[in-house]
Motif scaffolding. Structure first.
Motif, PDB file in Angstrom:
ATOM      1  N   PRO A 180      -1.498 -80.636 -57.262  1.00 45.54           N
ATOM      2  CA  PRO A 180      -0.099 -80.344 -56.940  1.00 45.54           C
ATOM      3  C   PRO A 180       0.835 -81.507 -57.237  1.00 45.54           C
ATOM      4  O   PRO A 180       2.001 -81.292 -57.592  1.00 45.54           O
ATOM      5  N   ALA A 181       0.341 -82.745 -57.114  1.00 47.46           N
ATOM      6  CA  ALA A 181       1.184 -83.884 -57.487  1.00 47.46           C
ATOM      7  C   ALA A 181       1.545 -83.814 -58.963  1.00 47.46           C
ATOM      8  O   ALA A 181       2.694 -84.050 -59.356  1.00 47.46           O
ATOM      9  N   SER A 182       0.575 -83.486 -59.801  1.00 50.90           N
ATOM     10  CA  SER A 182       0.818 -83.365 -61.244  1.00 50.90           C
ATOM     11  C   SER A 182       1.830 -82.264 -61.530  1.00 50.90           C
ATOM     12  O   SER A 182       2.784 -82.464 -62.288  1.00 50.90           O
ATOM     13  N   TRP A 183       1.634 -81.111 -60.925  1.00 42.84           N
ATOM     14  CA  TRP A 183       2.479 -79.955 -61.215  1.00 42.84           C
ATOM     15  C   TRP A 183       3.875 -80.084 -60.594  1.00 42.84           C
ATOM     16  O   TRP A 183       4.797 -79.377 -61.007  1.00 42.84           O
ATOM     17  N   PRO A 265      -9.296 -75.415 -71.888  1.00 46.78           N
ATOM     18  CA  PRO A 265      -8.875 -76.387 -72.901  1.00 46.78           C
ATOM     19  C   PRO A 265      -7.560 -77.043 -72.499  1.00 46.78           C
ATOM     20  O   PRO A 265      -6.734 -76.437 -71.804  1.00 46.78           O
ATOM     21  N   VAL A 266      -7.367 -78.268 -72.938  1.00 48.24           N
ATOM     22  CA  VAL A 266      -6.147 -78.991 -72.604  1.00 48.24           C
ATOM     23  C   VAL A 266      -4.986 -78.464 -73.436  1.00 48.24           C
ATOM     24  O   VAL A 266      -5.067 -78.382 -74.666  1.00 48.24           O
ATOM     25  N   ASP A 267      -3.917 -78.093 -72.750  1.00 48.57           N
ATOM     26  CA  ASP A 267      -2.712 -77.599 -73.406  1.00 48.57           C
ATOM     27  C   ASP A 267      -2.162 -78.680 -74.350  1.00 48.57           C
ATOM     28  O   ASP A 267      -2.174 -79.868 -74.014  1.00 48.57           O
ATOM     29  N   PRO A 268      -1.663 -78.292 -75.525  1.00 48.25           N
ATOM     30  CA  PRO A 268      -1.166 -79.300 -76.472  1.00 48.25           C
ATOM     31  C   PRO A 268      -0.069 -80.197 -75.909  1.00 48.25           C
ATOM     32  O   PRO A 268      -0.034 -81.402 -76.209  1.00 48.25           O
ATOM     33  N   ALA A 273       1.352 -85.661 -73.950  1.00 51.44           N
ATOM     34  CA  ALA A 273       1.891 -86.561 -72.926  1.00 51.44           C
ATOM     35  C   ALA A 273       0.871 -87.625 -72.529  1.00 51.44           C
ATOM     36  O   ALA A 273       1.221 -88.797 -72.318  1.00 51.44           O
ATOM     37  N   ILE A 274      -0.408 -87.240 -72.441  1.00 50.42           N
ATOM     38  CA  ILE A 274      -1.448 -88.204 -72.070  1.00 50.42           C
ATOM     39  C   ILE A 274      -1.640 -89.227 -73.185  1.00 50.42           C
ATOM     40  O   ILE A 274      -1.783 -90.439 -72.926  1.00 50.42           O
ATOM     41  N   GLU A 275      -1.629 -88.779 -74.422  1.00 45.48           N
ATOM     42  CA  GLU A 275      -1.777 -89.711 -75.546  1.00 45.48           C
ATOM     43  C   GLU A 275      -0.579 -90.662 -75.622  1.00 45.48           C
ATOM     44  O   GLU A 275      -0.745 -91.858 -75.934  1.00 45.48           O
ATOM     45  N   ALA A 276       0.607 -90.167 -75.320  1.00 44.25           N
ATOM     46  CA  ALA A 276       1.788 -91.037 -75.313  1.00 44.25           C
ATOM     47  C   ALA A 276       1.678 -92.090 -74.212  1.00 44.25           C
ATOM     48  O   ALA A 276       2.057 -93.253 -74.399  1.00 44.25           O
ATOM     49  N   ALA A 277       1.139 -91.698 -73.047  1.00 41.33           N
ATOM     50  CA  ALA A 277       0.929 -92.661 -71.965  1.00 41.33           C
ATOM     51  C   ALA A 277      -0.071 -93.733 -72.388  1.00 41.33           C
ATOM     52  O   ALA A 277       0.116 -94.929 -72.100  1.00 41.33           O
ATOM     53  N   ALA A 278      -1.128 -93.316 -73.080  1.00 46.98           N
ATOM     54  CA  ALA A 278      -2.126 -94.280 -73.554  1.00 46.98           C
ATOM     55  C   ALA A 278      -1.493 -95.282 -74.523  1.00 46.98           C
ATOM     56  O   ALA A 278      -1.792 -96.483 -74.478  1.00 46.98           O
ATOM     57  N   ARG A 279      -0.594 -94.806 -75.378  1.00 50.66           N
ATOM     58  CA  ARG A 279       0.075 -95.714 -76.328  1.00 50.66           C
ATOM     59  C   ARG A 279       0.956 -96.733 -75.592  1.00 50.66           C
ATOM     60  O   ARG A 279       1.022 -97.907 -75.977  1.00 50.66           O
ATOM     61  N   LEU A 280       1.631 -96.299 -74.536  1.00 47.08           N
ATOM     62  CA  LEU A 280       2.439 -97.226 -73.745  1.00 47.08           C
ATOM     63  C   LEU A 280       1.573 -98.343 -73.164  1.00 47.08           C
ATOM     64  O   LEU A 280       1.952 -99.517 -73.166  1.00 47.08           O
ATOM     65  N   LEU A 281       0.411 -97.969 -72.647  1.00 46.94           N
ATOM     66  CA  LEU A 281      -0.494 -98.967 -72.071  1.00 46.94           C
ATOM     67  C   LEU A 281      -1.015 -99.915 -73.148  1.00 46.94           C
ATOM     68  O   LEU A 281      -1.130-101.128 -72.915  1.00 46.94           O
ATOM     69  N   GLU A 282      -1.297 -99.371 -74.334  1.00 48.42           N
ATOM     70  CA  GLU A 282      -1.745-100.217 -75.450  1.00 48.42           C
ATOM     71  C   GLU A 282      -0.652-101.204 -75.862  1.00 48.42           C
ATOM     72  O   GLU A 282      -0.919-102.389 -76.103  1.00 48.42           O
ATOM     73  N   CYS A 415       3.909 -88.382 -66.194  1.00 51.74           N
ATOM     74  CA  CYS A 415       3.971 -89.090 -67.483  1.00 51.74           C
ATOM     75  C   CYS A 415       4.759 -88.310 -68.526  1.00 51.74           C
ATOM     76  O   CYS A 415       4.748 -88.657 -69.709  1.00 51.74           O
ATOM     77  N   GLY A 416       5.443 -87.244 -68.123  1.00 49.58           N
ATOM     78  CA  GLY A 416       6.225 -86.469 -69.082  1.00 49.58           C
ATOM     79  C   GLY A 416       6.460 -85.073 -68.567  1.00 49.58           C
ATOM     80  O   GLY A 416       6.162 -84.759 -67.407  1.00 49.58           O
ATOM     81  N   CYS A 417       6.994 -84.229 -69.415  1.00 51.17           N
ATOM     82  CA  CYS A 417       7.211 -82.843 -69.030  1.00 51.17           C
ATOM     83  C   CYS A 417       7.128 -81.958 -70.266  1.00 51.17           C
ATOM     84  O   CYS A 417       7.218 -82.422 -71.406  1.00 51.17           O
ATOM     85  N   THR A 418       6.921 -80.683 -70.021  1.00 56.75           N
ATOM     86  CA  THR A 418       6.868 -79.710 -71.110  1.00 56.75           C
ATOM     87  C   THR A 418       8.285 -79.436 -71.613  1.00 56.75           C
ATOM     88  O   THR A 418       9.281 -79.857 -71.006  1.00 56.75           O
ATOM     89  N   LYS A 419       8.376 -78.694 -72.707  1.00 52.97           N
ATOM     90  CA  LYS A 419       9.695 -78.300 -73.206  1.00 52.97           C
ATOM     91  C   LYS A 419      10.466 -77.484 -72.181  1.00 52.97           C
ATOM     92  O   LYS A 419      11.702 -77.484 -72.168  1.00 52.97           O
ATOM     93  N   ALA A 420       9.732 -76.795 -71.303  1.00 55.37           N
ATOM     94  CA  ALA A 420      10.377 -76.002 -70.253  1.00 55.37           C
ATOM     95  C   ALA A 420      10.746 -76.834 -69.032  1.00 55.37           C
ATOM     96  O   ALA A 420      11.274 -76.296 -68.054  1.00 55.37           O
TER      97      ALA A 420
END
Length: 458
Positions: A180-183, A265-268, A273-282, A415-420
């Motif tokens: 619920p925290a995520s959503w 499966p993980v929604d695109p 958003a998760i990959e973008a968070a990983a790039r920020l940490l990198e 770490c982000g939001c959907t287009k909606a």
């Protein structure tokens, strides 16, 4: 005032620029605007809250303020508070007797002077990642009222996102804090098992803070982590500087886990958003490397059988007329437990250890691991789960459930939001008992992620 963090409120109280009574009144008025559509509260008690706020105001005036004095708080329905019934979200227990004493999280936060506004809703027995309940109106997600907030800490997450004050407490046995925290786009820490005493204690079950900011969760951890003899699984007392500075990310080894090995499966949009968070940490100096799947379909199927049997024992013990009041989805889910053999029960119970061993081994090479919290964004409020299928109830908890049984701390941070405009949560997992490290990495990411979309309004 309802949008101020706990840290900000305490600064105002120290300066005398706001009073606990002013804040309580403003927060209550804000809740009254939201609640007819949000359905986050099981029990809302403005008069009791105002009485607590007046007592807090007097302590501030006398120079005797406590650690959280005058800060608004909500507690999940299944955290006992003296004098309040605890029906566990089900109509089958609608006439439950009032609790005789505060459970440890409630006791510690009252002792710290927090002002309890009321108790937040949960689904039947806490066995759904949804706000659907046979006792309460379906809880709604303040970002989109057609969606649910997740669960089982449904009302707590909705309340935090909607600004029902800054401090909230939920519980988690398979993802019920983090999902619920995520959503709902808020922050939570599922602590190491035993870090926050709870009653009743059992394998995998924890209580944790649910807040808009990492700093407010850290502020709560001081009182919440104080020992309580009633939890025989609680950790020894430790002097932990919960409000320490964010971690320096340079050289940290972080595992990136985006394939759970089973489940939805993980929604695109979530993946992005998760990959973008990983790039920020990198970019901040961390070393991010992929982590392969480590849990299996056999593990969750076995655990499913065990939980069905355990819940079937509870529900089958009810009188038939009470049993009929339980949410139909839950009744269908537990029905298979009636035919579970002793061998299947033992095999299912053993999957707790299988999850633990595989998760600890997989995380060993890293300082921290990051992943999605949920594979999909928030789903319709009328559904019990993203699939709404009692035969496949846990396809959405593949990223969260291993860490309940490995006893590792794990946070959810937006770490982000959907287009909606629906929030997406990043899970940050630490080594067992490194709750402080998870908070510090979460604070570092919070600073990196930049401005967020404005909080929803009534």
């Amino acid at each position: 005032m309802h949008d101020l963090s706990a840290c900000e409120l305490l600064q105002h109280y120290r300066r005398g620029s706001l009073s606990p009574v002013e804040v309580a009144r403003a927060t209550i008025a804000h809740i009254e605007r939201w609640e007819p559509r949000l359905h986050a509260f099981y029990r809302f008690d403005p008069e009791a809250a105002l009485a607590q706020a007046r007592a807090s105001e007097q302590r501030w005036q006398r120079g005797e303020a406590l650690a959280l004095d005058g800060v608004p708080l909500t507690l999940k329905e299944n955290i006992a508070t003296a004098g309040c019934a605890m029906p566990l979200g089900t109509a089958a227990l609608a006439d439950a007797a009032p609790a005789l004493a505060d459970a440890p999280p409630a006791a510690r936060l009252r002792e710290a002077g927090a002002v309890l506004l009321g108790k937040t809703t949960m689904p039947d027995y806490g066995m759904l990642s949804s706000g659907l309940s046979s006792l309460h109106a379906a809880a709604r997600n303040p970002w989109d009222l057609s969606k649910g907030p997740g669960g089982s800490s449904a009302g707590a997450a909705a309340a935090a996102a909607a600004g029902y004050g800054p401090l909230h407490v939920g519980t988690d046995i398979g993802g019920s804090l983090r999902l619920p925290a995520s959503w709902c786009g808020i922050f939570t820490l599922k602590p190491s098992l035993g870090r926050i005493p709870i009653q009743p204690p059992y394998a995998g079950r924890v209580a944790g803070p649910m807040t808009r900011t990492v700093a407010d969760a850290a502020l709560m951890m001081g009182p919440l982590s104080r020992p309580d003899w009633r939890d025989g699984m609680s950790l020894p007392a430790q002097d932990i500087a919960w409000q320490s500075a964010p971690l320096d990310l340079r050289g940290l080894r972080i595992g990136l886990w985006t394939d759970a090995g089973w489940g939805l499966p993980v929604d695109p949009e979530v993946q992005g958003a998760i990959e973008a968070a990983a790039r920020l940490l990198e970019q901040a100096g961390a070393i991010v490397e992929p982590l392969a799947p480590f849990s299996t379909r056999a593990m969750i199927d076995g655990l499913d059988r065990f939980w069905r049997m355990r819940s079937w024992l509870d529900i089958s013990a009810l009188a038939p007329e009470r049993r009929a009041r339980v949410l139909p989805y839950i009744r269908q889910w537990v029905a298979a437990g009636e035919h579970c053999s002793a061998a299947e029960l033992f095999q299912g119970y053993s999957q707790m250890a299988a999850f633990r061993d595989s998760a600890i081994a997989a995380c060993q090479a890293f300082d921290f691991v990051i992943s999605p919290v949920a594979p999909v964004p928030a789903f319709e409020a009328e559904l019990a789960s993203p699939l709404d299928d009692p035969a496949r109830p846990f396809e959405h908890i593949a990223f969260t459930v291993p860490f309940n049984f490995s006893e590792q701390p794990a946070a959810s941070i937006n770490c982000g939001c959907t287009k909606a405009g629906l929030p997406i949560g990043l899970q940050i997992i630490g080594k067992r008992h490194d709750d402080l490290g998870v908070l510090q990495l979460s604070a570092a990411f919070e600073a990196l992620r930049g401005p967020q979309q404005p909080w929803p309004t009534p």
